[in-house]
Design a protein around this motif. Sequence first.
Motif, PDB file in Angstrom:
ATOM      1  N   PRO A   1       0.817  -1.224   0.000  1.00  0.00           N
ATOM      2  CA  PRO A   1       0.000   0.000   0.000  1.00  0.00           C
ATOM      3  C   PRO A   1       0.846   1.268   0.000  1.00  0.00           C
ATOM      4  CG  PRO A   1      -0.107  -1.100   2.135  1.00  0.00           C
ATOM      5  CD  PRO A   1       0.556  -2.045   1.206  1.00  0.00           C
ATOM      6  N   LEU A   2       2.043   1.210   0.583  1.00  0.00           N
ATOM      7  CA  LEU A   2       2.910   2.383   0.584  1.00  0.00           C
ATOM      8  C   LEU A   2       3.425   2.687  -0.820  1.00  0.00           C
ATOM      9  CD1 LEU A   2       4.770   1.740   3.929  1.00  0.00           C
ATOM     10  CD2 LEU A   2       3.421   3.772   3.380  1.00  0.00           C
ATOM     11  N   ILE A   3       3.629   1.659  -1.619  1.00  0.00           N
ATOM     12  CA  ILE A   3       4.017   1.874  -3.025  1.00  0.00           C
ATOM     13  C   ILE A   3       2.909   2.624  -3.751  1.00  0.00           C
ATOM     14  CG2 ILE A   3       4.399   0.712  -5.244  1.00  0.00           C
ATOM     15  CD1 ILE A   3       5.933  -1.461  -3.662  1.00  0.00           C
ATOM     16  N   PHE A   4       1.663   2.204  -3.538  1.00  0.00           N
ATOM     17  CA  PHE A   4       0.535   2.890  -4.161  1.00  0.00           C
ATOM     18  C   PHE A   4       0.459   4.348  -3.706  1.00  0.00           C
ATOM     19  CE2 PHE A   4      -0.823  -1.306  -5.295  1.00  0.00           C
ATOM     20  CZ  PHE A   4      -1.687  -1.164  -6.358  1.00  0.00           C
ATOM     21  N   ALA A   5       0.787   4.585  -2.439  1.00  0.00           N
ATOM     22  CA  ALA A   5       0.726   5.948  -1.906  1.00  0.00           C
ATOM     23  C   ALA A   5       1.810   6.838  -2.485  1.00  0.00           C
ATOM     24  CB  ALA A   5       0.845   5.913  -0.384  1.00  0.00           C
ATOM     25  N   CYS A   6       2.937   6.249  -2.893  1.00  0.00           N
ATOM     26  CA  CYS A   6       4.095   7.039  -3.322  1.00  0.00           C
ATOM     27  C   CYS A   6       4.197   7.232  -4.835  1.00  0.00           C
ATOM     28  CB  CYS A   6       5.387   6.390  -2.824  1.00  0.00           C
ATOM     29  SG  CYS A   6       5.583   6.423  -1.026  1.00  0.00           S
ATOM     30  N   VAL A   7       3.412   6.483  -5.616  1.00  0.00           N
ATOM     31  CA  VAL A   7       3.496   6.640  -7.067  1.00  0.00           C
ATOM     32  C   VAL A   7       2.810   7.938  -7.494  1.00  0.00           C
ATOM     33  CG1 VAL A   7       3.608   4.163  -7.536  1.00  0.00           C
ATOM     34  CG2 VAL A   7       1.375   5.299  -7.435  1.00  0.00           C
ATOM     35  N   PRO A   8       3.118   8.437  -8.698  1.00  0.00           N
ATOM     36  CA  PRO A   8       2.475   9.669  -9.169  1.00  0.00           C
ATOM     37  C   PRO A   8       1.003   9.448  -9.483  1.00  0.00           C
ATOM     38  CG  PRO A   8       3.804   8.696 -10.911  1.00  0.00           C
ATOM     39  CD  PRO A   8       4.107   7.919  -9.667  1.00  0.00           C
ATOM     40  N   THR A   9       0.322  10.529  -9.814  1.00  0.00           N
ATOM     41  CA  THR A   9      -1.097  10.447 -10.112  1.00  0.00           C
ATOM     42  C   THR A   9      -1.345   9.687 -11.408  1.00  0.00           C
ATOM     43  OG1 THR A   9      -3.137  11.748 -10.245  1.00  0.00           O
ATOM     44  CG2 THR A   9      -1.239  12.570 -11.472  1.00  0.00           C
ATOM     45  N   ALA A  10      -2.583   9.332 -11.650  1.00  0.00           N
ATOM     46  CA  ALA A  10      -2.944   8.519 -12.809  1.00  0.00           C
ATOM     47  C   ALA A  10      -2.726   9.270 -14.114  1.00  0.00           C
ATOM     48  CB  ALA A  10      -4.409   8.095 -12.699  1.00  0.00           C
ATOM     49  N   ALA A  11      -2.153   8.574 -15.091  1.00  0.00           N
ATOM     50  CA  ALA A  11      -1.946   9.184 -16.404  1.00  0.00           C
ATOM     51  C   ALA A  11      -3.268   9.500 -17.081  1.00  0.00           C
ATOM     52  CB  ALA A  11      -1.111   8.243 -17.282  1.00  0.00           C
ATOM     53  N   SER A  12      -4.322   8.776 -16.713  1.00  0.00           N
ATOM     54  CA  SER A  12      -5.638   9.004 -17.317  1.00  0.00           C
ATOM     55  C   SER A  12      -6.329  10.248 -16.774  1.00  0.00           C
ATOM     56  CB  SER A  12      -6.534   7.782 -17.087  1.00  0.00           C
ATOM     57  OG  SER A  12      -6.669   7.514 -15.702  1.00  0.00           O
TER      58      SER A  12
ATOM     59  N   VAL B   1      12.843  10.086  -9.131  1.00  0.00           N
ATOM     60  CA  VAL B   1      13.780  10.250  -8.011  1.00  0.00           C
ATOM     61  C   VAL B   1      13.115   9.894  -6.679  1.00  0.00           C
ATOM     62  CG1 VAL B   1      15.209  11.896  -6.731  1.00  0.00           C
ATOM     63  CG2 VAL B   1      15.057  12.046  -9.229  1.00  0.00           C
ATOM     64  N   SER B   2      11.890  10.380  -6.478  1.00  0.00           N
ATOM     65  CA  SER B   2      11.241  10.231  -5.173  1.00  0.00           C
ATOM     66  C   SER B   2      10.882   8.783  -4.856  1.00  0.00           C
ATOM     67  CB  SER B   2       9.981  11.103  -5.115  1.00  0.00           C
ATOM     68  OG  SER B   2       9.002  10.654  -6.040  1.00  0.00           O
ATOM     69  N   LEU B   3      10.476   8.003  -5.863  1.00  0.00           N
ATOM     70  CA  LEU B   3      10.028   6.635  -5.601  1.00  0.00           C
ATOM     71  C   LEU B   3      11.168   5.730  -5.111  1.00  0.00           C
ATOM     72  CD1 LEU B   3       7.556   4.859  -5.556  1.00  0.00           C
ATOM     73  CD2 LEU B   3       7.903   4.340  -7.978  1.00  0.00           C
ATOM     74  N   PRO B   4      12.336   5.726  -5.758  1.00  0.00           N
ATOM     75  CA  PRO B   4      13.448   4.914  -5.207  1.00  0.00           C
ATOM     76  C   PRO B   4      13.843   5.343  -3.794  1.00  0.00           C
ATOM     77  CG  PRO B   4      13.933   5.568  -7.465  1.00  0.00           C
ATOM     78  CD  PRO B   4      12.704   6.327  -7.047  1.00  0.00           C
ATOM     79  N   ILE B   5      13.845   6.659  -3.542  1.00  0.00           N
ATOM     80  CA  ILE B   5      14.203   7.135  -2.196  1.00  0.00           C
ATOM     81  C   ILE B   5      13.175   6.654  -1.175  1.00  0.00           C
ATOM     82  CG2 ILE B   5      14.449   9.188  -0.749  1.00  0.00           C
ATOM     83  CD1 ILE B   5      15.577  10.643  -3.185  1.00  0.00           C
ATOM     84  N   ALA B   6      11.891   6.799  -1.505  1.00  0.00           N
ATOM     85  CA  ALA B   6      10.827   6.391  -0.588  1.00  0.00           C
ATOM     86  C   ALA B   6      10.895   4.893  -0.309  1.00  0.00           C
ATOM     87  CB  ALA B   6       9.463   6.759  -1.164  1.00  0.00           C
ATOM     88  N   ILE B   7      11.092   4.076  -1.347  1.00  0.00           N
ATOM     89  CA  ILE B   7      11.153   2.623  -1.165  1.00  0.00           C
ATOM     90  C   ILE B   7      12.351   2.237  -0.313  1.00  0.00           C
ATOM     91  CG2 ILE B   7      11.514   0.430  -2.364  1.00  0.00           C
ATOM     92  CD1 ILE B   7       9.825   1.560  -4.660  1.00  0.00           C
ATOM     93  N   THR B   8      13.484   2.903  -0.534  1.00  0.00           N
ATOM     94  CA  THR B   8      14.687   2.622   0.261  1.00  0.00           C
ATOM     95  C   THR B   8      14.450   2.914   1.732  1.00  0.00           C
ATOM     96  OG1 THR B   8      16.129   3.155  -1.622  1.00  0.00           O
ATOM     97  CG2 THR B   8      17.129   3.176   0.565  1.00  0.00           C
ATOM     98  N   LEU B   9      13.921   4.096   2.035  1.00  0.00           N
ATOM     99  CA  LEU B   9      13.689   4.482   3.426  1.00  0.00           C
ATOM    100  C   LEU B   9      12.652   3.579   4.085  1.00  0.00           C
ATOM    101  CD1 LEU B   9      13.648   8.388   3.042  1.00  0.00           C
ATOM    102  CD2 LEU B   9      15.507   6.951   3.928  1.00  0.00           C
ATOM    103  N   LEU B  10      11.570   3.300   3.376  1.00  0.00           N
ATOM    104  CA  LEU B  10      10.520   2.447   3.935  1.00  0.00           C
ATOM    105  C   LEU B  10      11.003   1.017   4.115  1.00  0.00           C
ATOM    106  CD1 LEU B  10       7.532   3.857   1.867  1.00  0.00           C
ATOM    107  CD2 LEU B  10       7.869   4.118   4.331  1.00  0.00           C
ATOM    108  N   GLY B  11      11.854   0.560   3.184  1.00  0.00           N
ATOM    109  CA  GLY B  11      12.413  -0.781   3.316  1.00  0.00           C
ATOM    110  C   GLY B  11      13.228  -0.922   4.587  1.00  0.00           C
TER     111      GLY B  11
END
Length: 313
Positions: free
Chosen positions: A257-268, A296-306
């Motif tokens: 769920p944290l991955i879903f929270a950190c991804v950008p908004t929908a392309a649609s 940039v933000s997604l790899p950083i967020a995943i690293t910290l959350l991991g």
Amino acid sequence: MLEIVLTIAPIFLLIVLGNILRRIGIPSVDFWNINDKLVYWVLFPVLLFKTTSSLTLSGAVIGNYAIVILGGFFAAVLYSLIAIKVFRISAPSGTSVLQGAARHNTFIALAVAERLFGADGLALAAMVTAVLIPVTNIVVVTSMVGMLPKTPGRSLPAAILRDLTRNPLLVSIVIGMSLNLLGVGEIPVLHQTAGILGAAALPIMLLCIGANLHFSEMRAGLLSTYLSMAGKFIVFPAVVFGLVLMVGLEGNMAMIPLIFACVPTAASSFTLARQMGGDAPLAASIVTVQTLVSFVSLPIAITLLGHVFGLTF
């Protein structure tokens, strides 16, 4: 962090490739416009149907995921509505801020979950999708219909019902979950066909995300763009993180769920804004800027959350 960057780099490379192919006209600009419809009306709905109809449902997991992901979603919706009011943003632009803050790019979330956690990650991500997409579509479409000028002679409930019943993502999830709950199991030929299309869905969807990035419109409504980014990259993840800790999710279960929270908004978001009379150029700007920032933000967020949840990738 390097390992995470290398793991999810192919996802972003496909996005970049899609943009390059559209710019140089391979195979053609018209192809990408048509392919975008193929993704929205066929590939993605088929992928959602396949995953939701065949995943193993757990009442406890679904309940926790509903609390966590919907809590973050409604916090982002509330934030955007307050920001629209405080900064006196027009209704069309306000709908784009709402979409930018509260919606999520399911394509990227599914792809990242699969890259990091394999088939189990994809199954958990499909569960989040089944919870989040119906609510997102109902709330966002309802809010947009309520915010935008009304069409003479058409009632608000009728407008909302029309936009929801023709949403292919919502329809595919309803059908898939219904078959799952009825215990029908995999239907010969149908599910094999859906599996083939589903396997092609993620890479093609990522190419389409790149093809639909419009850098020329990045300056549209800077304030609105910044407000949407604050909602999507701060409010949404912060609330989800707090709720994950509150309900006691751990490991992979917490990360999805944290991955879903950190991804950008929908392309649609751009397509929905254009179809419903919102600020389409602003929506395109928000989608483009958020997608670029997420590189940039997604790899950083995943690293910290991991590190928080003791995971090694």
